[in-house]
Scaffold this motif. Sequence first.
Motif, PDB file in Angstrom:
ATOM      1  N   LYS A  48       0.819  -1.208   0.000  1.00  0.00           N
ATOM      2  CA  LYS A  48       0.000   0.000   0.000  1.00  0.00           C
ATOM      3  C   LYS A  48       0.855   1.260   0.000  1.00  0.00           C
ATOM      4  N   PHE A  49       2.125   1.089   0.366  1.00  0.00           N
ATOM      5  CA  PHE A  49       3.062   2.205   0.398  1.00  0.00           C
ATOM      6  C   PHE A  49       3.094   2.954  -0.948  1.00  0.00           C
ATOM      7  N   TYR A  50       3.124   2.193  -2.026  1.00  0.00           N
ATOM      8  CA  TYR A  50       3.298   2.815  -3.344  1.00  0.00           C
ATOM      9  C   TYR A  50       2.056   3.594  -3.745  1.00  0.00           C
ATOM     10  N   ASP A  51       0.920   3.041  -3.386  1.00  0.00           N
ATOM     11  CA  ASP A  51      -0.326   3.730  -3.652  1.00  0.00           C
ATOM     12  C   ASP A  51      -0.374   5.028  -2.863  1.00  0.00           C
ATOM     13  N   THR A  52      -0.065   4.903  -1.596  1.00  0.00           N
ATOM     14  CA  THR A  52      -0.156   6.047  -0.695  1.00  0.00           C
ATOM     15  C   THR A  52       0.849   7.134  -1.065  1.00  0.00           C
ATOM     16  N   LEU A 104       0.593   8.461 -12.476  1.00  0.00           N
ATOM     17  CA  LEU A 104      -0.519   8.212 -13.398  1.00  0.00           C
ATOM     18  C   LEU A 104      -1.470   7.172 -12.826  1.00  0.00           C
ATOM     19  N   ALA A 105      -0.901   6.111 -12.232  1.00  0.00           N
ATOM     20  CA  ALA A 105      -1.729   5.052 -11.670  1.00  0.00           C
ATOM     21  C   ALA A 105      -2.588   5.590 -10.533  1.00  0.00           C
ATOM     22  N   LYS A 106      -1.932   6.419  -9.742  1.00  0.00           N
ATOM     23  CA  LYS A 106      -2.663   7.000  -8.595  1.00  0.00           C
ATOM     24  C   LYS A 106      -3.801   7.871  -9.096  1.00  0.00           C
ATOM     25  N   TYR A 107      -3.480   8.728 -10.081  1.00  0.00           N
ATOM     26  CA  TYR A 107      -4.491   9.656 -10.592  1.00  0.00           C
ATOM     27  C   TYR A 107      -5.668   8.903 -11.208  1.00  0.00           C
ATOM     28  N   LEU A 108      -5.354   7.885 -11.989  1.00  0.00           N
ATOM     29  CA  LEU A 108      -6.426   7.155 -12.670  1.00  0.00           C
ATOM     30  C   LEU A 108      -7.196   6.238 -11.733  1.00  0.00           C
ATOM     31  N   SER A 109      -6.616   5.939 -10.554  1.00  0.00           N
ATOM     32  CA  SER A 109      -7.324   5.048  -9.625  1.00  0.00           C
ATOM     33  C   SER A 109      -8.502   5.760  -8.967  1.00  0.00           C
ATOM     34  N   ASP A 110      -8.521   7.080  -9.113  1.00  0.00           N
ATOM     35  CA  ASP A 110      -9.669   7.830  -8.614  1.00  0.00           C
ATOM     36  C   ASP A 110     -10.902   7.443  -9.435  1.00  0.00           C
ATOM     37  N   PRO A 111     -11.942   6.889  -8.783  1.00  0.00           N
ATOM     38  CA  PRO A 111     -13.076   6.389  -9.562  1.00  0.00           C
ATOM     39  C   PRO A 111     -13.794   7.490 -10.324  1.00  0.00           C
ATOM     40  N   THR A 112     -13.614   8.754  -9.955  1.00  0.00           N
ATOM     41  CA  THR A 112     -14.304   9.815 -10.676  1.00  0.00           C
ATOM     42  C   THR A 112     -13.599  10.181 -11.984  1.00  0.00           C
ATOM     43  N   VAL A 113     -12.375   9.698 -12.116  1.00  0.00           N
ATOM     44  CA  VAL A 113     -11.621  10.037 -13.324  1.00  0.00           C
ATOM     45  C   VAL A 113     -11.966   9.057 -14.436  1.00  0.00           C
ATOM     46  N   SER A 114     -12.264   9.612 -15.573  1.00  0.00           N
ATOM     47  CA  SER A 114     -12.532   8.771 -16.726  1.00  0.00           C
ATOM     48  C   SER A 114     -11.784   9.347 -17.926  1.00  0.00           C
ATOM     49  N   ALA A 135       2.480   7.617  -3.909  1.00  0.00           N
ATOM     50  CA  ALA A 135       2.734   7.787  -5.336  1.00  0.00           C
ATOM     51  C   ALA A 135       3.082   9.225  -5.688  1.00  0.00           C
ATOM     52  N   TYR A 136       2.271  10.190  -5.272  1.00  0.00           N
ATOM     53  CA  TYR A 136       2.526  11.588  -5.623  1.00  0.00           C
ATOM     54  C   TYR A 136       3.807  12.094  -5.000  1.00  0.00           C
ATOM     55  N   ILE A 137       4.086  11.602  -3.770  1.00  0.00           N
ATOM     56  CA  ILE A 137       5.314  12.056  -3.102  1.00  0.00           C
ATOM     57  C   ILE A 137       6.549  11.565  -3.863  1.00  0.00           C
ATOM     58  N   ILE A 138       6.487  10.301  -4.282  1.00  0.00           N
ATOM     59  CA  ILE A 138       7.610   9.774  -5.060  1.00  0.00           C
ATOM     60  C   ILE A 138       7.755  10.569  -6.359  1.00  0.00           C
ATOM     61  N   TYR A 139       6.620  10.847  -6.987  1.00  0.00           N
ATOM     62  CA  TYR A 139       6.639  11.639  -8.224  1.00  0.00           C
ATOM     63  C   TYR A 139       7.264  13.012  -7.972  1.00  0.00           C
ATOM     64  N   GLY A 140       6.851  13.619  -6.848  1.00  0.00           N
ATOM     65  CA  GLY A 140       7.402  14.937  -6.508  1.00  0.00           C
ATOM     66  C   GLY A 140       8.900  14.880  -6.321  1.00  0.00           C
ATOM     67  N   ILE A 141       9.380  13.827  -5.614  1.00  0.00           N
ATOM     68  CA  ILE A 141      10.829  13.707  -5.388  1.00  0.00           C
ATOM     69  C   ILE A 141      11.551  13.585  -6.724  1.00  0.00           C
ATOM     70  N   VAL A 142      10.974  12.798  -7.616  1.00  0.00           N
ATOM     71  CA  VAL A 142      11.611  12.608  -8.912  1.00  0.00           C
ATOM     72  C   VAL A 142      11.693  13.936  -9.667  1.00  0.00           C
ATOM     73  N   LEU A 143      10.593  14.700  -9.606  1.00  0.00           N
ATOM     74  CA  LEU A 143      10.605  15.997 -10.284  1.00  0.00           C
ATOM     75  C   LEU A 143      11.683  16.901  -9.682  1.00  0.00           C
ATOM     76  N   LEU A 144      11.787  16.876  -8.357  1.00  0.00           N
ATOM     77  CA  LEU A 144      12.815  17.691  -7.694  1.00  0.00           C
ATOM     78  C   LEU A 144      14.210  17.287  -8.185  1.00  0.00           C
ATOM     79  N   MET A 145      14.407  15.984  -8.287  1.00  0.00           N
ATOM     80  CA  MET A 145      15.712  15.506  -8.761  1.00  0.00           C
ATOM     81  C   MET A 145      15.973  15.972 -10.186  1.00  0.00           C
ATOM     82  N   LEU A 146      14.927  15.951 -10.998  1.00  0.00           N
ATOM     83  CA  LEU A 146      15.093  16.374 -12.400  1.00  0.00           C
ATOM     84  C   LEU A 146      15.427  17.860 -12.485  1.00  0.00           C
ATOM     85  N   VAL A 147      14.838  18.631 -11.575  1.00  0.00           N
ATOM     86  CA  VAL A 147      15.172  20.059 -11.566  1.00  0.00           C
ATOM     87  C   VAL A 147      16.596  20.238 -11.039  1.00  0.00           C
ATOM     88  N   ALA A 148      16.879  19.481  -9.963  1.00  0.00           N
ATOM     89  CA  ALA A 148      18.201  19.617  -9.341  1.00  0.00           C
ATOM     90  C   ALA A 148      19.312  19.298 -10.330  1.00  0.00           C
TER      91      ALA A 148
END
Lengths: 427, 647
Positions: free
Chosen positions: A73-77, A128-138, A79-92
Amino acid sequence: MARNQTLTQNLDWIAVLIYILCVMMGWFNIYAAVYSPEVPTSIFDMAHNAGKQLMWIGTTILLIIAILVIDHKFYDTFAYIIYGIVLLMLVAVLFIGADINGSHSWIKIGAFSIQPAEFAKLGTSLALAKYLSDPTVSLTRSWKEYLPIAGFVGVPSLLILVSNETGSMLVFAAFAIMLYREGLPGIIPAVGIIMAILVVMTLLVSNWFIVAGIVIIAGLIIWFMPKTTRRQGGLLATLVVAFIMMGVVIGVDFFINNILQKHQRSRIMVLVDPDSDPRGAGWNVIQSKIAIGSGRLIGKGFLEGTQTKFDFVPEQSTDFIFCTVGEEHGFIGAAIVVVLFMGLIARLVILAERQRTRFARVYGYCVAGIMFFHFMVNIGMTIGLMPVIGIPLPFFSYGGSSLWSFSILLFIFLKIDSQRPYTLSRT
Amino acid sequence: MLENRRFIIIGFFIFVGVAYLFRLFYLQVLDESYTIESSSNSIKRVIEIPFRGQIYDRYGNLIVYNTPVYDLLVTPYKAKVQDTLTFCRLLGIERRDFDSLMTAARTYSRVKPSLFLRQLSKEDFARIQDIMVDYPGFEFAKSSLRTYSAPVLANTMGYVSEITKGQMEKQEVEYYRQGDYIGQSGIEKYYEEQLRGKRGIRFVMQNVSGVAKGSWKDGELDTMAIAGQNLYTGIDLMVQQYADSLMVNKVGSVVAIEPKTGQILAIVSSPSYDPNILASRHFSKNYSMLAKNPYKPLFNRPVMASYRPGSTFKLIQALIALQDGVITPGTGFGHAGSPMKCHNHPATSTIVSAVQYSCNPYFYQVFKRIIYNNDTKDTYKASAEGLNRWNEQVSKFGIGQRLGVDLPSEYKGNLPDETYYDKIYGADRWKFSNVYSLSIGEGELLITPLKMANVAAIIANRGYYYTPHVVSGVGEKNKPLPEYTVKHETGIEARHFETIIPGMVGAVEAGTVMGLARIKDVQIAGKTGTSQNKIGKDHSIFIGFAPADNPKIAIAAFVENGVWGGTAAAPVATLIIERYLKRKTENKPLESYVLSRNYMPNVIVPGTKSPTKKDTAKKKPPVTAPIATTKKDGANKPGLTVASSGN
């Protein structure tokens, strides 16, 4: 209840077995690629790529254990934080990046260098997986639904482009496969592929042939079109599409011949026709084809290759590692590698389809798409079917970042998959 | 609905995978071209050029050998020359040359070494070797250069040069490759196959920069280079050098043969040049200089120049007449009844005195008898029949055909027969009175100096000869080509030779030969000749052998425009005979006489109308006198006496 299970329970052994085979074969081929018959070295020699790769394999095993230990469940929970870290690294990396091989995309931490771009695939897949797992997203109602997706994919790929890693950027096209599965209209990837084919053909064939071809095909389509369809705008649509395609052909031709400088033009030409500059940019592809082609059916034998050893093929242990396989193990060896990849990718699709959560399925498709894209571009490049785009062959190519990122990518999915029986379906 | 898209996705994956498998199968299994490209890529054939065979004289002195030289190679992408001017000065080249050489090298390949300067001498190499270390990208490769121990025998030995495009295309078995060396003339050409040896081939693996990475398949397919065979010649280098020195300032030939074997002892084509100038890297410059020289030093006169034999031919006429029985040793003819005039000499009552004084009317009568020695009544038909018979007999002396000497481009000369005159006059429209000038070796006869030397050898042998040849041993001593061990008979009995030889001895001692041309204690048999020449002064000819009773040397000397055989050619031949038999020169007055004679002003060269002394002497300086360089090169050769006038 998950606490009292062993780490490896329910792990998909087919995928793991293929993974182990690929990593071991990669290691031996890296050894063969850098092996010099004059100064034979041990496969364990840390001064050479093979020894270093062994170290990377060792650390990768530790990473895999860590992944299996961490709750799925860690990855689900996170997901955005990991994405954020990656973006920070890409900027860095834009500011503190070290120059390695002409690209500004490495972060040095002590003796290690890591390439954030390799991990951007992971972060983006999770997000992307996290975003699409939202049932309201289609993805099936309006084109506006694609804007967040474009943002998730666009930001990291732009950052990677800025750090001069065009190859890694192109990998983000792999998400189209997942998006298609999740509802992207089929026309969009189809148009993308047709456009790519048209551009390549413009470079290879006289554009009047292509225009004539388009006219003939459009004519045939209209001829065989049911009358009702024709009346309901089918005629107009076909004509519009045909004119757009002709416009693309003539536009690309004009752009290349009239706007680009001569040296820029030759760079593009080489992508599709290496023989147009055999000593320059076409060299890699020609040498790579010679190496693979000379392997014949059963190859020259382990450590017996000549093309890959004597520096004819560039980047022998990284991007062009498949040449060593083809030269030393022949068609049989090369076919085994292709079949292993096809098996792994197909297995990933099957696993993705059996997931009970959309998060897991989307993530699974992301992994399969990325693996496939790397496989298709890398091997296609070495056999002259794809332009030379410097991206590694998963598990084979030498390098810590790529081995780590592909292993993490794969094992997170296998971990999630192993927990499938204990997950409640939400879709 | 969307679940079904998985099949499209998997289908697409499998489609790509299968397409790649097909592509791999095509590349690796069906298309064989990559295997070939792979070997041409990484397997380099290294050609091992064997040493070309060396050429020795009859005493084991080297005539032609190989000197190690150094080629300077450049690898353009590595080459960094900061100070081009110093670099050019070091190598002794112009800035212009440097630029064009570098451009040529770059055009060939940036990564592979190409030839920059050819054939640097050992001395040059030693001088610049250390300094060249400062110039990366330049390296030396060992090579070898054909070297001639003495500045003689240029046309006989011939020269070696890079194979021409035409020769490349013409070769039946593909042996030579671009840039290979091949014998272009003389012995170098005739014995090319024996001299060149067998090329070796090594297969080595190389990396992308062309750097060798060890042998391929452990050298399984490598072949060793086999050095070329040495050639042992019959040439006496000391006599040869002496003969060359005597022929300075004269245009013509000398051929000396050992009669018993047919081996050529000395062969001079004058004017000559130092053969070393065609072996150096200045080949093309020097070659065109020689080709432009009006005296045609590249023309190998002993085998290519044809002359009317003049009075020397009377010997053959006498022998045929004796053999046919149309005269006896005692036959005498008066001067009357002949259209020919005679020089002032005592009466010729016998064949001996006719030879001694070279009596023209006598041989007019002799030839008349030879021609009409048949029963045919019609004089036209009788002449034709007689001429054909005579032609057959003369042919046996090797005249009118190629002797088959081991030198390329031998000329046939001309020995007329019935058909020959039929073409000129028409059938049955000529008779003896039209062709009588043949009787004294004039008219339509054309004979090369080599053939006349062979005639001398036949008389010396009393009736037979071995085809003259330069090389008496291929690979080992005394192993000539098989054709040079075949004895050729002339069909003339030995006793007839014994009849005329006293006349030849008389000719030298008290006949047509000048009084100075004698050797103490050695009897020379000889015959002078004056070859009529329409466009200038007559050519001087002498043939002879010595000692008369046990001949060791037979000789023919031709001096163009030297007029009298007895004053120009005979002295040269006499001195050579003396040097060969005695290994030294005792007749100093004769030697200084010969060395002082300069017949060059008589020679008409193309472009000058009349051979006035002033013109030719000034405008066309004589070709390099070999004697000047003899000292330098000959001095360090053991066993060789330096030939010079003071010796």
